[in-house]
Scaffold this motif. Structure first.
Motif, mmCIF file in Angstrom:
data_model
loop_
_atom_site.group_PDB
_atom_site.id
_atom_site.type_symbol
_atom_site.label_atom_id
_atom_site.label_comp_id
_atom_site.label_asym_id
_atom_site.label_seq_id
_atom_site.Cartn_x
_atom_site.Cartn_y
_atom_site.Cartn_z
ATOM 1 N N GLY A 143 -10.658 -8.148 -7.152
ATOM 2 C CA GLY A 143 -10.041 -7.244 -8.327
ATOM 3 C C GLY A 143 -9.520 -5.916 -7.806
ATOM 4 N N ASN A 144 -9.496 -5.187 -8.482
ATOM 5 C CA ASN A 144 -8.626 -3.796 -8.254
ATOM 6 C C ASN A 144 -9.638 -2.745 -8.408
ATOM 7 O OD1 ASN A 144 -6.271 -5.231 -7.768
ATOM 8 N ND2 ASN A 144 -5.728 -4.898 -10.044
ATOM 9 N N TYR A 145 -9.688 -2.009 -7.500
ATOM 10 C CA TYR A 145 -10.861 -0.960 -7.524
ATOM 11 C C TYR A 145 -9.894 0.559 -6.847
ATOM 12 C CZ TYR A 145 -14.221 -4.381 -7.642
ATOM 13 O OH TYR A 145 -14.994 -5.542 -7.894
ATOM 14 N N MET A 146 -10.728 1.587 -7.490
ATOM 15 C CA MET A 146 -10.347 2.889 -7.012
ATOM 16 C C MET A 146 -11.345 3.757 -6.393
ATOM 17 S SD MET A 146 -6.931 4.481 -9.276
ATOM 18 C CE MET A 146 -5.334 3.622 -8.989
ATOM 19 N N VAL A 147 -11.242 4.471 -5.422
ATOM 20 C CA VAL A 147 -12.393 5.259 -5.105
ATOM 21 C C VAL A 147 -11.967 6.682 -4.817
ATOM 22 C CG1 VAL A 147 -14.286 5.588 -3.315
ATOM 23 C CG2 VAL A 147 -13.329 3.465 -3.734
ATOM 24 N N PHE A 148 -12.555 7.665 -5.489
ATOM 25 C CA PHE A 148 -12.047 8.936 -5.707
ATOM 26 C C PHE A 148 -13.045 9.856 -4.632
ATOM 27 C CE2 PHE A 148 -10.583 6.992 -9.576
ATOM 28 C CZ PHE A 148 -9.257 7.442 -9.479
ATOM 29 N N PHE A 149 -12.288 10.689 -4.047
ATOM 30 C CA PHE A 149 -13.020 11.773 -3.135
ATOM 31 C C PHE A 149 -12.734 12.956 -3.346
ATOM 32 C CE2 PHE A 149 -12.537 7.484 -0.826
ATOM 33 C CZ PHE A 149 -13.651 7.397 -0.448
ATOM 34 N N PRO A 150 -13.529 13.946 -2.892
ATOM 35 C CA PRO A 150 -13.527 15.406 -3.294
ATOM 36 C C PRO A 150 -12.380 16.191 -2.717
ATOM 37 C CG PRO A 150 -15.503 15.132 -1.933
ATOM 38 C CD PRO A 150 -14.931 13.722 -2.377
ATOM 39 N N THR A 171 -5.537 -12.307 -7.021
ATOM 40 C CA THR A 171 -6.773 -13.295 -6.572
ATOM 41 C C THR A 171 -7.281 -12.599 -5.544
ATOM 42 O OG1 THR A 171 -5.154 -14.331 -5.211
ATOM 43 C CG2 THR A 171 -5.244 -15.322 -7.487
ATOM 44 N N SER A 172 -7.260 -11.458 -4.924
ATOM 45 C CA SER A 172 -7.730 -10.736 -3.785
ATOM 46 C C SER A 172 -8.294 -9.435 -4.280
ATOM 47 C CB SER A 172 -6.711 -10.656 -2.692
ATOM 48 O OG SER A 172 -5.628 -9.651 -2.963
ATOM 49 N N THR A 173 -8.490 -8.528 -3.266
ATOM 50 C CA THR A 173 -9.298 -7.293 -3.866
ATOM 51 C C THR A 173 -8.226 -6.123 -3.246
ATOM 52 O OG1 THR A 173 -11.230 -7.886 -3.790
ATOM 53 C CG2 THR A 173 -11.113 -5.682 -3.480
ATOM 54 N N VAL A 174 -7.934 -5.137 -4.193
ATOM 55 C CA VAL A 174 -7.100 -4.052 -3.680
ATOM 56 C C VAL A 174 -7.914 -2.836 -3.989
ATOM 57 C CG1 VAL A 174 -5.066 -2.617 -4.428
ATOM 58 C CG2 VAL A 174 -4.910 -5.153 -4.261
ATOM 59 N N ILE A 175 -7.912 -1.944 -3.129
ATOM 60 C CA ILE A 175 -8.645 -0.743 -2.951
ATOM 61 C C ILE A 175 -8.010 0.430 -2.873
ATOM 62 C CG2 ILE A 175 -9.714 -1.120 -0.790
ATOM 63 C CD1 ILE A 175 -12.445 0.348 -1.852
ATOM 64 N N GLY A 176 -7.779 1.215 -4.063
ATOM 65 C CA GLY A 176 -7.163 2.481 -3.527
ATOM 66 C C GLY A 176 -8.052 3.806 -3.061
ATOM 67 N N PHE A 177 -7.747 4.470 -2.093
ATOM 68 C CA PHE A 177 -8.270 5.526 -1.829
ATOM 69 C C PHE A 177 -7.626 6.609 -2.209
ATOM 70 C CE2 PHE A 177 -10.424 2.737 0.963
ATOM 71 C CZ PHE A 177 -11.710 3.408 1.557
ATOM 72 N N CYS A 178 -8.326 7.495 -3.204
ATOM 73 C CA CYS A 178 -7.802 8.789 -3.920
ATOM 74 C C CYS A 178 -8.445 9.904 -3.953
ATOM 75 C CB CYS A 178 -7.608 8.051 -5.389
ATOM 76 S SG CYS A 178 -6.575 6.450 -5.686
ATOM 77 N N VAL A 179 -7.690 10.893 -4.330
ATOM 78 C CA VAL A 179 -8.400 12.450 -4.516
ATOM 79 C C VAL A 179 -8.700 12.467 -5.788
ATOM 80 C CG1 VAL A 179 -8.094 14.630 -4.244
ATOM 81 C CG2 VAL A 179 -7.244 13.079 -2.419
#
Length: 219
Positions: free
Chosen positions: A35-42, A92-100
């Motif tokens: 699925g779709n994910y987001m990761v938030f960094f400082p 049907t795959s995995t999307v990962i967003g690297f965000c601030v």
């Protein structure tokens, strides 16, 4: 909803070992369900450091079905829209967003239902030390004795809450919210959690896979 107890974004902890641990958390969480994910960094610098480690590890695995998209500084409106178009409900795959954290994708976007099924927040969102922050801190220290909270903790936690809110936009939405910093287990932060975030289980890298799998199996 859970918070890690063996990882931190503190400056004194930053380095290859910590980046590898954060990357391992990300990989374990997204592996539980496509699925779709987001990761938030400082910060952008912190994001790039973890992204480099994460990408190195993923490149060694052919056919893993993971697409990585990265927030850039000063994105145009067109670039923002192109970024969000990666998060489709029928993937049907995995999307990962690297965000601030505190940036354009941590507030004001509306990815409902399966367009976003997980958010990971690295760090407590503390603002950088500066003269204005210190003036505010000194003012509230004299007035109420809690200047650090007003100048740093509360603004940081507001960014955390906004980012966490991206994954639950309607009453029918479900998803994972992972707080990746051991400081979230301290009373200074736990008292600021909304009631929907409680109780917030404590996890470690060795049992986070079990925790995430249990969540998806029981919704």
């Amino acid at each position: 909803m859970f918070a890690a107890n063996d990882v931190s974004s503190k400056y004194t902890r930053r380095g290859r070992n910590e980046y590898e641990r954060i990357a391992a958390y990300i990989r374990t969480i997204i592996r539980a369900k496509n699925g779709n994910y987001m990761v938030f960094f400082p910060s952008y610098a912190f994001m790039q450091d973890v992204l480099e480690v994460f990408s190195e590890q993923e490149m060694a695995k052919a056919g893993n079905g993971i697409e990585i998209v990265v927030q850039q500084n000063a994105m145009t409106e067109e670039a923002r829209q192109q970024f969000l178009e990666h998060f489709q409900e029928d993937t049907t795959s995995t999307v990962i967003g690297f965000c601030v954290l505190g940036g354009i994708f941590s507030e004001g976007i509306d990815l409902k239902a399966k367009r976003l099924i997980g958010v990971m927040i690295v760090g407590t969102g503390l603002p950088q030390i500066g003269s204005e922050r210190e003036l505010l801190k000194n003012y509230y220290d004299e007035k109420e004795g809690c200047g650090y909270e007003y100048a740093y903790v509360y603004p940081g936690m507001n960014k955390v809450l906004q980012a966490g809110g991206r994954v639950i936009r309607t009453e029918t939405d479900t998803g994972v919210i992972a707080l990746l910093d051991e400081r979230f287990h301290t009373s200074m932060y736990k008292v600021l959690f909304p009631k929907e975030w409680l109780p917030c289980p404590k996890v470690m890298l060795q049992n986070v896979e079990e925790t995430v799998n249990h969540f998806w199996e029981n919704i």
